[in-house]
Write a protein that holds these residues in place. Structure first.
Motif, mmCIF file in Angstrom:
data_model
loop_
_atom_site.group_PDB
_atom_site.id
_atom_site.type_symbol
_atom_site.label_atom_id
_atom_site.label_comp_id
_atom_site.label_asym_id
_atom_site.label_seq_id
_atom_site.Cartn_x
_atom_site.Cartn_y
_atom_site.Cartn_z
ATOM 1 N N ILE A 137 7.710 3.443 63.258
ATOM 2 C CA ILE A 137 8.853 3.361 62.356
ATOM 3 C C ILE A 137 10.047 2.793 63.104
ATOM 4 N N PHE A 138 11.041 2.344 62.345
ATOM 5 C CA PHE A 138 12.251 1.830 62.992
ATOM 6 C C PHE A 138 13.421 1.896 62.027
ATOM 7 N N GLU A 139 14.608 1.739 62.572
ATOM 8 C CA GLU A 139 15.843 1.584 61.810
ATOM 9 C C GLU A 139 16.689 0.529 62.508
ATOM 10 N N THR A 140 17.510 -0.164 61.748
ATOM 11 C CA THR A 140 18.460 -1.111 62.303
ATOM 12 C C THR A 140 19.850 -0.693 61.866
ATOM 13 N N VAL A 141 20.702 -0.411 62.831
ATOM 14 C CA VAL A 141 22.049 0.093 62.575
ATOM 15 C C VAL A 141 23.060 -0.973 62.988
ATOM 16 N N LEU A 142 24.034 -1.236 62.147
ATOM 17 C CA LEU A 142 25.113 -2.132 62.527
ATOM 18 C C LEU A 142 26.139 -1.349 63.336
ATOM 19 N N SER A 193 16.142 -5.972 52.704
ATOM 20 C CA SER A 193 17.398 -5.702 52.018
ATOM 21 C C SER A 193 17.162 -4.992 50.693
ATOM 22 N N ASN A 194 18.241 -4.457 50.134
ATOM 23 C CA ASN A 194 18.237 -3.924 48.780
ATOM 24 C C ASN A 194 18.941 -4.905 47.851
ATOM 25 N N VAL A 195 18.581 -4.846 46.590
ATOM 26 C CA VAL A 195 19.153 -5.732 45.580
ATOM 27 C C VAL A 195 20.269 -5.002 44.832
ATOM 28 N N ILE A 196 21.390 -5.683 44.671
ATOM 29 C CA ILE A 196 22.511 -5.173 43.889
ATOM 30 C C ILE A 196 22.937 -6.263 42.918
ATOM 31 N N ILE A 197 23.180 -5.888 41.669
ATOM 32 C CA ILE A 197 23.786 -6.841 40.748
ATOM 33 C C ILE A 197 25.087 -6.259 40.225
ATOM 34 N N ALA A 198 26.021 -7.159 39.888
ATOM 35 C CA ALA A 198 27.293 -6.781 39.277
ATOM 36 C C ALA A 198 27.305 -7.298 37.852
ATOM 37 N N ARG A 199 27.714 -6.432 36.940
ATOM 38 C CA ARG A 199 27.868 -6.845 35.544
ATOM 39 C C ARG A 199 29.133 -6.173 35.034
ATOM 40 N N GLY A 200 30.141 -6.986 34.707
ATOM 41 C CA GLY A 200 31.427 -6.408 34.388
ATOM 42 C C GLY A 200 31.984 -5.707 35.612
ATOM 43 N N ALA A 226 24.225 2.131 49.627
ATOM 44 C CA ALA A 226 24.975 3.339 49.316
ATOM 45 C C ALA A 226 26.429 3.208 49.746
ATOM 46 N N ALA A 227 26.667 2.579 50.910
ATOM 47 C CA ALA A 227 28.039 2.388 51.379
ATOM 48 C C ALA A 227 28.799 1.426 50.472
ATOM 49 N N VAL A 228 28.133 0.362 50.027
ATOM 50 C CA VAL A 228 28.767 -0.574 49.090
ATOM 51 C C VAL A 228 29.152 0.158 47.809
ATOM 52 N N PHE A 229 28.270 1.003 47.322
ATOM 53 C CA PHE A 229 28.562 1.756 46.098
ATOM 54 C C PHE A 229 29.753 2.689 46.313
ATOM 55 N N ARG A 230 29.827 3.349 47.469
ATOM 56 C CA ARG A 230 30.961 4.237 47.740
ATOM 57 C C ARG A 230 32.265 3.451 47.738
ATOM 58 N N PHE A 264 23.367 -9.835 44.669
ATOM 59 C CA PHE A 264 23.634 -9.629 46.090
ATOM 60 C C PHE A 264 22.449 -8.942 46.780
ATOM 61 N N LEU A 265 22.335 -9.188 48.088
ATOM 62 C CA LEU A 265 21.387 -8.503 48.957
ATOM 63 C C LEU A 265 22.185 -7.715 49.982
ATOM 64 N N ALA A 266 21.814 -6.466 50.182
ATOM 65 C CA ALA A 266 22.557 -5.595 51.093
ATOM 66 C C ALA A 266 21.650 -5.036 52.169
ATOM 67 N N SER A 267 22.093 -5.147 53.413
ATOM 68 C CA SER A 267 21.393 -4.516 54.535
ATOM 69 C C SER A 267 22.397 -4.313 55.654
ATOM 70 N N SER A 268 21.994 -3.536 56.656
ATOM 71 C CA SER A 268 22.935 -3.160 57.708
ATOM 72 C C SER A 268 23.570 -4.365 58.388
ATOM 73 N N VAL A 269 22.751 -5.314 58.819
ATOM 74 C CA VAL A 269 23.271 -6.429 59.603
ATOM 75 C C VAL A 269 23.859 -7.521 58.714
ATOM 76 N N ARG A 270 23.234 -7.777 57.575
ATOM 77 C CA ARG A 270 23.755 -8.822 56.682
ATOM 78 C C ARG A 270 24.964 -8.332 55.904
ATOM 79 N N LYS A 271 25.207 -7.010 55.884
ATOM 80 C CA LYS A 271 26.240 -6.392 55.050
ATOM 81 C C LYS A 271 25.926 -6.706 53.583
ATOM 82 N N LEU A 272 26.893 -7.274 52.852
ATOM 83 C CA LEU A 272 26.659 -7.653 51.457
ATOM 84 C C LEU A 272 26.678 -9.173 51.373
ATOM 85 N N THR A 273 25.543 -9.761 51.052
ATOM 86 C CA THR A 273 25.386 -11.221 51.008
ATOM 87 C C THR A 273 25.082 -11.647 49.582
#
Length: 282
Positions: A32-37, A188-195, A214-218, A244-253
């Motif tokens: 297993i692994f994790e990548t932390v920014l 990455s995780n997928v995020i969409i914005a609508r309104g 989760a951090a983007v949502f906060r 958008f795609l969200a991950s630790s290193v890419r942040k929000l792309t």
């Protein structure tokens, strides 16, 4: 510039050999692994990353991670980093060596620079393609042995998907299920914005729970946005005000092109959300 620390807190030469060729992480991708920014000397979302590491360990029947040892190794890497302001911190744990009496997991933390193309993508966005993952949203619950939602070292399929994206003239992927449900990206995780609402798929469908998502949502909620975790369809990838795609290193792309089609400009939405994300750590 790289910094390597083992779980006893000692530093090691990252250019010297440390892993045996019969380590199961190498032989089978069993680990297993994790990548932390790390930004400005501070690891972002370290607690959620360590919690997710423990969750993955449980799913793979690995020993429960020594939380304090991982935190100590993290401090060692950060304290000895002399590179740029931001870097990626890899936390890696393999099953170790098969059949060796007394051998436990192989575990280490390593700081590595962030690739320039990742930094460019944060500002410029990326082209992505949708690729079928070959699973349905209920498979994770029916077949836990498939380890869907675990952050394991078995990333061959994910990297094959990225290579397929490159063959199609893109640089990233959004996986879909057999019923056209949106899953996640290879990293990455997928995020969409609508309104003024953000949406992301639930982890219960067999995807990795996102620490950066989760951090983007906060941050977005503090800035007056609403957030929802609910299933998304491939149609939602186009019916929105920003993908958008969200991950630790890419942040929000932001994704500016999907399956070869240019999407409406979401740069203003991205700028607002990227600032909201950074404000979480201000």
């Amino acid at each position: 510039m790289r910094v390597l620390a083992f779980l006893d807190g000692t530093l090691a030469d990252p250019d010297a050999p440390h892993i045996r060729v019969d380590d199961l992480g190498l032989m089978r991708g069993d680990g297993i692994f994790e990548t932390v920014l790390v930004a400005g000397g501070t690891p972002r979302e370290l607690r959620p990353h360590l919690d997710r590491l423990a969750r993955s360990a449980s799913m793979l029947d690995l020993p429960e991670p020594d939380d304090e040892a991982w935190q100590r190794a993290t401090r060692q890497v950060i304290g000895n980093w002399i590179g740029g302001d931001e870097f990626a911190l890899k936390l890696v744990c393999t099953r170790g060596i098969d059949g060796l009496p007394g051998a436990g997991p192989t575990a280490f933390a390593m700081g590595i620079p962030i690739d320039e193309k990742v930094i460019r993508a944060r500002a410029e966005g990326v082209a992505a393609v949708t690729l079928e993952r070959g699973i349905d949203p209920g498979l994770a619950e029916r077949a836990p042995w498939l380890l869907l939602g675990a952050k394991s070292l078995s990333y061959a399929v994910n990297m094959a998907a990225v290579r397929e994206a490159a063959r199609r003239g893109a640089s990233d992927v959004i996986f879909t299920a057999t019923d056209d449900t949106v899953l996640e990206g290879p990293t990455s995780n997928v995020i969409i914005a609508r309104g003024r609402t953000l949406y992301t798929p639930p982890a219960t469908i067999g995807i990795l729970p996102g620490t950066t998502q989760a951090a983007v949502f906060r941050g977005a909620e503090r800035a007056g946005w609403s957030t929802k975790i609910e299933p998304l369809s491939t149609a939602d990838l186009r019916d929105n005000d920003g993908l958008f795609l969200a991950s630790s290193v890419r942040k929000l792309t932001r994704v500016h092109t999907l399956d070869g089609d240019r999407l409406p400009d979401s740069s203003a939405v991205h700028a607002e959300l990227a600032k909201a994300y950074e404000d979480v750590y201000a």
